[in-house]
Design a protein around this motif. Structure first.
Motif, PDB file in Angstrom:
ATOM      1  N   LEU A  30       0.834  -1.205   0.000  1.00 12.58           N
ATOM      2  CA  LEU A  30       0.000   0.000   0.000  1.00 12.58           C
ATOM      3  C   LEU A  30       0.866   1.251   0.000  1.00 12.58           C
ATOM      4  CD1 LEU A  30      -2.764   1.438   0.320  1.00 12.58           C
ATOM      5  CD2 LEU A  30      -2.451   1.221   2.800  1.00 12.58           C
ATOM      6  N   LEU A  31       1.920   1.264   0.823  1.00 15.01           N
ATOM      7  CA  LEU A  31       2.780   2.431   0.946  1.00 15.01           C
ATOM      8  C   LEU A  31       3.530   2.711  -0.357  1.00 15.01           C
ATOM      9  CD1 LEU A  31       3.760   4.582   2.924  1.00 15.01           C
ATOM     10  CD2 LEU A  31       5.592   3.024   3.605  1.00 15.01           C
ATOM     11  N   GLN A  32       4.046   1.660  -0.984  1.00 17.30           N
ATOM     12  CA  GLN A  32       4.771   1.862  -2.238  1.00 17.30           C
ATOM     13  C   GLN A  32       3.843   2.382  -3.334  1.00 17.30           C
ATOM     14  OE1 GLN A  32       7.897  -0.566  -3.677  1.00 17.30           O
ATOM     15  NE2 GLN A  32       8.036  -1.821  -1.833  1.00 17.30           N
ATOM     16  N   ARG A  33       2.624   1.875  -3.348  1.00 21.41           N
ATOM     17  CA  ARG A  33       1.672   2.345  -4.370  1.00 21.41           C
ATOM     18  C   ARG A  33       1.283   3.793  -4.117  1.00 21.41           C
ATOM     19  NH1 ARG A  33      -4.099  -0.464  -6.152  1.00 21.41           N
ATOM     20  NH2 ARG A  33      -4.654   1.103  -7.710  1.00 21.41           N
ATOM     21  N   ALA A  34       0.999   4.145  -2.853  1.00 22.81           N
ATOM     22  CA  ALA A  34       0.558   5.502  -2.522  1.00 22.81           C
ATOM     23  C   ALA A  34       1.664   6.523  -2.748  1.00 22.81           C
ATOM     24  CB  ALA A  34       0.077   5.562  -1.078  1.00 22.81           C
ATOM     25  N   SER A  35       2.941   6.133  -2.550  1.00 22.74           N
ATOM     26  CA  SER A  35       4.069   7.050  -2.708  1.00 22.74           C
ATOM     27  C   SER A  35       4.719   6.940  -4.074  1.00 22.74           C
ATOM     28  CB  SER A  35       5.115   6.778  -1.625  1.00 22.74           C
ATOM     29  OG  SER A  35       5.714   5.497  -1.807  1.00 22.74           O
ATOM     30  N   GLN A  36       4.121   6.142  -4.963  1.00 27.25           N
ATOM     31  CA  GLN A  36       4.653   5.909  -6.306  1.00 27.25           C
ATOM     32  C   GLN A  36       6.086   5.386  -6.255  1.00 27.25           C
ATOM     33  OE1 GLN A  36       3.962   9.268  -8.903  1.00 27.25           O
ATOM     34  NE2 GLN A  36       1.881   9.553  -8.173  1.00 27.25           N
ATOM     35  N   GLY A  37       6.305   4.475  -5.310  1.00 30.16           N
ATOM     36  CA  GLY A  37       7.587   3.796  -5.220  1.00 30.16           C
ATOM     37  C   GLY A  37       8.665   4.534  -4.462  1.00 30.16           C
ATOM     38  N   ALA A  38       8.328   5.632  -3.785  1.00 30.75           N
ATOM     39  CA  ALA A  38       9.336   6.408  -3.060  1.00 30.75           C
ATOM     40  C   ALA A  38       9.545   5.909  -1.637  1.00 30.75           C
ATOM     41  CB  ALA A  38       8.940   7.883  -3.026  1.00 30.75           C
ATOM     42  N   LEU A  39       8.525   5.280  -1.038  1.00 28.67           N
ATOM     43  CA  LEU A  39       8.605   4.807   0.339  1.00 28.67           C
ATOM     44  C   LEU A  39       8.240   3.333   0.408  1.00 28.67           C
ATOM     45  CD1 LEU A  39       6.802   7.791   2.122  1.00 28.67           C
ATOM     46  CD2 LEU A  39       9.262   7.411   1.954  1.00 28.67           C
ATOM     47  N   GLN A  56      11.156   3.057   5.074  1.00 30.78           N
ATOM     48  CA  GLN A  56      12.340   3.306   4.269  1.00 30.78           C
ATOM     49  C   GLN A  56      12.037   4.248   3.114  1.00 30.78           C
ATOM     50  OE1 GLN A  56      13.892  -0.520   2.989  1.00 30.78           O
ATOM     51  NE2 GLN A  56      15.329  -0.552   4.694  1.00 30.78           N
ATOM     52  N   ALA A  57      13.085   5.005   2.715  1.00 30.26           N
ATOM     53  CA  ALA A  57      13.030   5.808   1.494  1.00 30.26           C
ATOM     54  C   ALA A  57      13.776   5.047   0.412  1.00 30.26           C
ATOM     55  CB  ALA A  57      13.675   7.164   1.723  1.00 30.26           C
ATOM     56  N   LEU A  58      13.159   4.903  -0.759  1.00 31.98           N
ATOM     57  CA  LEU A  58      13.767   4.203  -1.883  1.00 31.98           C
ATOM     58  C   LEU A  58      14.317   5.256  -2.841  1.00 31.98           C
ATOM     59  CD1 LEU A  58      11.029   1.476  -2.458  1.00 31.98           C
ATOM     60  CD2 LEU A  58      13.075   1.356  -1.020  1.00 31.98           C
ATOM     61  N   LEU A  59      15.630   5.471  -2.808  1.00 31.92           N
ATOM     62  CA  LEU A  59      16.262   6.534  -3.582  1.00 31.92           C
ATOM     63  C   LEU A  59      16.389   6.142  -5.052  1.00 31.92           C
ATOM     64  CD1 LEU A  59      19.111   7.624  -1.123  1.00 31.92           C
ATOM     65  CD2 LEU A  59      16.700   8.294  -1.171  1.00 31.92           C
ATOM     66  N   PRO A  60      16.479   7.136  -5.943  1.00 26.10           N
ATOM     67  CA  PRO A  60      16.626   6.845  -7.375  1.00 26.10           C
ATOM     68  C   PRO A  60      17.858   6.001  -7.692  1.00 26.10           C
ATOM     69  CG  PRO A  60      16.082   9.152  -7.033  1.00 26.10           C
ATOM     70  CD  PRO A  60      16.351   8.580  -5.688  1.00 26.10           C
ATOM     71  N   SER A  61      18.878   6.081  -6.848  1.00 24.02           N
ATOM     72  CA  SER A  61      20.090   5.295  -7.060  1.00 24.02           C
ATOM     73  C   SER A  61      19.878   3.808  -6.800  1.00 24.02           C
ATOM     74  CB  SER A  61      21.211   5.808  -6.145  1.00 24.02           C
ATOM     75  OG  SER A  61      20.859   5.615  -4.774  1.00 24.02           O
ATOM     76  N   GLY A  62      18.745   3.468  -6.213  1.00 25.36           N
ATOM     77  CA  GLY A  62      18.471   2.087  -5.845  1.00 25.36           C
ATOM     78  C   GLY A  62      18.740   1.804  -4.375  1.00 25.36           C
ATOM     79  N   GLU A  63      19.334   2.775  -3.683  1.00 24.45           N
ATOM     80  CA  GLU A  63      19.627   2.608  -2.260  1.00 24.45           C
ATOM     81  C   GLU A  63      18.354   2.753  -1.434  1.00 24.45           C
ATOM     82  OE1 GLU A  63      22.374   4.657   1.262  1.00 24.45           O
ATOM     83  OE2 GLU A  63      22.279   5.548  -0.740  1.00 24.45           O
ATOM     84  N   ALA A  64      18.220   1.915  -0.424  1.00 23.39           N
ATOM     85  CA  ALA A  64      17.111   2.002   0.516  1.00 23.39           C
ATOM     86  C   ALA A  64      17.632   2.560   1.837  1.00 23.39           C
ATOM     87  CB  ALA A  64      16.473   0.636   0.728  1.00 23.39           C
ATOM     88  N   VAL A  65      17.074   3.684   2.276  1.00 23.92           N
ATOM     89  CA  VAL A  65      17.514   4.347   3.498  1.00 23.92           C
ATOM     90  C   VAL A  65      16.438   4.196   4.570  1.00 23.92           C
ATOM     91  CG1 VAL A  65      18.189   6.542   4.543  1.00 23.92           C
ATOM     92  CG2 VAL A  65      18.891   6.006   2.199  1.00 23.92           C
ATOM     93  N   THR A  66      16.792   3.599   5.699  1.00 25.49           N
ATOM     94  CA  THR A  66      15.836   3.444   6.792  1.00 25.49           C
ATOM     95  C   THR A  66      15.603   4.786   7.469  1.00 25.49           C
ATOM     96  OG1 THR A  66      16.469   1.140   7.188  1.00 25.49           O
ATOM     97  CG2 THR A  66      15.383   2.300   8.992  1.00 25.49           C
ATOM     98  N   LEU A  67      14.337   5.174   7.583  1.00 25.73           N
ATOM     99  CA  LEU A  67      13.971   6.456   8.166  1.00 25.73           C
ATOM    100  C   LEU A  67      13.662   6.340   9.651  1.00 25.73           C
ATOM    101  CD1 LEU A  67      11.606   7.716   5.316  1.00 25.73           C
ATOM    102  CD2 LEU A  67      14.053   8.152   5.589  1.00 25.73           C
ATOM    103  N   VAL A  68      12.738   5.435   9.987  1.00 22.03           N
ATOM    104  CA  VAL A  68      12.326   5.304  11.384  1.00 22.03           C
ATOM    105  C   VAL A  68      11.578   3.982  11.568  1.00 22.03           C
ATOM    106  CG1 VAL A  68      10.169   6.558  10.924  1.00 22.03           C
ATOM    107  CG2 VAL A  68      11.064   6.463  13.260  1.00 22.03           C
ATOM    108  N   PRO A  69      11.811   3.287  12.684  1.00 23.52           N
ATOM    109  CA  PRO A  69      10.987   2.106  12.987  1.00 23.52           C
ATOM    110  C   PRO A  69       9.636   2.548  13.525  1.00 23.52           C
ATOM    111  CG  PRO A  69      12.595   2.449  14.738  1.00 23.52           C
ATOM    112  CD  PRO A  69      12.873   3.498  13.702  1.00 23.52           C
ATOM    113  N   VAL A  70       8.556   1.922  13.055  1.00 26.50           N
ATOM    114  CA  VAL A  70       7.220   2.360  13.438  1.00 26.50           C
ATOM    115  C   VAL A  70       6.339   1.172  13.804  1.00 26.50           C
ATOM    116  CG1 VAL A  70       7.321   4.379  11.922  1.00 26.50           C
ATOM    117  CG2 VAL A  70       6.316   2.263  11.072  1.00 26.50           C
ATOM    118  N   ASN A  71       5.290   1.478  14.548  1.00 23.07           N
ATOM    119  CA  ASN A  71       4.158   0.558  14.651  1.00 23.07           C
ATOM    120  C   ASN A  71       2.934   1.287  14.133  1.00 23.07           C
ATOM    121  OD1 ASN A  71       2.806   1.970  16.912  1.00 23.07           O
ATOM    122  ND2 ASN A  71       4.510   1.232  18.140  1.00 23.07           N
TER     123      ASN A  71
END
Length: 256
Positions: A30-39, A56-71
């Motif tokens: 759901l998150l990837q669809r709503a953010s158009q693949g950015a999150l 996570q943030a999915l950067l254009p370079s292909g790198e995945a950056v962890t932003l914050v752990p959530v519930n």
């Protein structure tokens, strides 16, 4: 007839059980669809309705950056009105990360607080992707609601330590973007907090149309030569040392 009724009830029970036990990985989808693949949401546990994971943030370079752990949890009562109300909090300090409701043709973000890498802006256009931006963007959204013809609410994005791989000057500056909804659309105001590159801008966005943002860039005289390649890629020089930044036509329309 009795057997048919029993089979129907069994089928309904199985479907309900399946829905109740939807895996937490559905939140990632759901998150990837709503953010158009950015999150994305990784390392998920629990169910779609109540679970934990790492945003996570999915950067254009292909790198995945962890932003914050959530519930997170889905507010069950609003499902009856065909609305998906999601509440997410940081598991580090229990502070709110996202409180949003997705309805039929309408998006309502009660609150969102995120720290995002500026490189994520590269998902908006090839030009921003080529600039390989750096720094951190603090995004705060408050009571933003929009549908196919209306937008209201307030949002603010603070870009701290802005930089680009095309310039040796680090940082370029710190910048603040204010967004205010007036009902029929959102107004944008860009200001510079400090740094060798001054950015000023204004514009707006009407639901269903591309954002209209006009940005002027003026580097300090000592930084003109170094910043010229970056600024010429982003826009055109309208007078000595002053550039008009152009937003790519490829930046698409934002829809609810």
């Amino acid at each position: 007839m009795k057997r048919l009724l029993m089979a129907g009830l069994l089928l309904v029970a199985l479907v309900c059980t399946y829905l109740v036990m939807l895996p937490a990985t559905w939140m990632d989808a759901l998150l990837q669809r709503a953010s158009q693949g950015a999150l994305a949401m990784t390392g998920t546990t629990g169910t779609f309705w109540r679970g934990e994971g790492s945003l996570q943030a999915l950067l254009p370079s292909g790198e995945a950056v962890t932003l914050v752990p959530v519930n997170w949890n889905i507010v069950a009562g609003e499902l009856l009105t065909l609305k998906l109300h999601i509440k997410a909090q940081s598991t580090r300090d229990n502070k709110p990360v996202l409180n949003a409701t997705l309805g039929l043709g309408e998006t309502y973000i009660q609150e969102a607080k995120l720290e995002l890498p500026a490189a994520l802006l590269g998902v908006l256009s090839p030009t921003l992707r080529a600039a390989v931006l750096s720094g951190q963007i603090a995004l705060h959204i408050n009571e933003v609601r929009f549908d196919s013809s209306h937008a209201a609410g307030k949002a603010q994005a603070y870009w701290n330590g802005a930089g680009s791989s095309l310039s040796r000057i680090r940082p370029l500056g710190n910048y603040l973007l204010d967004m205010n909804g007036k009902g029929n659309g959102m107004d944008f105001r860009l200001a510079t907090i400090g740094g060798p590159l001054t950015l000023t801008g204004s514009g707006g966005w009407i639901p269903g149309k591309r954002p209209d943002i006009r940005i002027t860039a003026t580097p300090e005289e000592s930084a003109r030569q170094d910043l010229a390649p970056l600024l010429r890629m982003l826009g055109r020089e309208t007078s000595p040392g002053t550039y008009q930044i152009t937003i790519d036509p490829s930046v698409g329309m934002i829809n609810p």
